[in-house]
Design an enzyme around this catalytic site. Structure first.
Site, short mmCIF file in Angstrom:
data_model
loop_
_atom_site.label_atom_id
_atom_site.label_comp_id
_atom_site.label_asym_id
_atom_site.label_seq_id
_atom_site.Cartn_x
_atom_site.Cartn_y
_atom_site.Cartn_z
N ASN A 124 -10.87 -3.05 -5.64
CA ASN A 124 -9.53 -2.29 -6.30
C ASN A 124 -11.23 -1.75 -6.88
OD1 ASN A 124 -6.87 -3.46 -4.97
ND2 ASN A 124 -8.15 -1.25 -4.04
N ASP A 174 1.15 -1.16 0.21
CA ASP A 174 -0.07 -0.19 -0.32
C ASP A 174 0.76 1.04 0.05
OD1 ASP A 174 -2.24 1.41 -0.33
OD2 ASP A 174 -2.59 1.55 1.93
#
Ligand code: IPE
Ligand code: IPE
Ligand code: MG
Length: 242
Positions: free
Chosen positions: A71, A23
């Site tokens: 996502n 991330d």
């Protein structure tokens, strides 16, 4: 010099399975006034460095969260850029063959175009016999989706009379996950300052040790991993015992 040496020293106890939530790519790019996709390109380079390092130090299993079932909510431009990087990596993955690394894609592959899906399956088949290290790449992966999928597979077996309801154990569930052949996560690493697991291997992380870092993924190089390994080695894992 001496400091570098200390930083790269390895603890005696190493985890069998390290999970990485990659991330912070977008923020890394934003800090440089660059588009988010630039961050993903840099993040992919870090991924390669970490894979090689883990292999060199003898970690048996590593997994990387590359694209979550959530996502898809991102802009089509960003999703396309990530898919292109992924495709490039699948082709490049063959470079890892010589390094005796087994590669497995975990997640729901049915969402991907047929050619990409076939490439993933072909890389998995070609590397199946390697046992030095296993590299799991989580694509269109969600922990809840995986457990839902396992529930369907198990229910089907019950319906077809192949399995008795009373014989369903925790092992039965584990055996129907994408990770059925691989160990649970021992150490879960999340860089970028967020303190959550965002649907990553929620079953397999039941007793994982967590390591959070403010460093953004593109900057998470082997020295940062070593800090996590030292933190892990200093912990007392009790699994509910004393
Ligand atoms: C992680 O970085 C990569 C993927 C989710 C594919 P992000 O894109 O989430 O980066 P931030 O969190 O916005 O900085
Ligand atoms: C988790 O990161 C998913 C991947 C790294 C692939 P996200 O950026 O999607 O997670 P949230 O939205 O911060 O929880
Ligand atoms: Mg993020």
């Amino acid at each position: 010099m001496a400091k570098d040496k200390i930083d790269m020293e390895l603890p005696e106890v190493l985890p069998e399975h390290i999970g990485f939530i990659m991330d912070g790519n977008g923020r890394w790019a934003k800090k440089r006034l660059m588009p988010r996709t630039f961050g993903h390109v840099e993040g992919a380079k870090t991924f390669e460095k970490i894979v090689r390092y883990c292999r060199d130090i003898g970690i048996k299993c590593i997994s990387f969260y590359a694209f979550s079932t959530e996502n898809w909510k991102r802009s089509s431009e960003e999703v396309t850029a990530i898919m292109n990087l992924l495709s490039q990596y699948i082709v490049k993955a063959r470079e890892h063959f010589v390094e005796e690394t087994r590669i497995v894609f975990v997640g729901d592959k049915s969402a991907f175009p047929e050619d990409m899906r076939q490439q993933m399956i072909s890389v998995e088949n070609d590397t199946r016999h390697f046992d030095k290290m296993t590299l799991l790449i989580a694509v269109n992966y969600g922990g809840r989706d995986e457990i839902k999928n396992a529930a369907k597979l198990i229910s089907r077996k019950v319906k077809e009379g192949k399995l008795d309801i009373d014989d369903i154990t925790e092992e039965t569930v584990s055996e129907h996950l994408y990770t059925s052949e691989f160990p649970d996560v021992d150490l879960l690493i999340r860089p970028s300052g967020e303190l959550r697991i965002s649907n990553y291997m929620i079953w397999q992380c039941a007793y994982a040790e967590f390591y959070f870092s403010d460093v953004l993924w593109p900057d998470f190089l082997p020295g940062e991993l070593n800090k996590a390994l030292h933190s892990y080695a200093a912990r007392s894992r009790r699994f509910g015992g004393v």
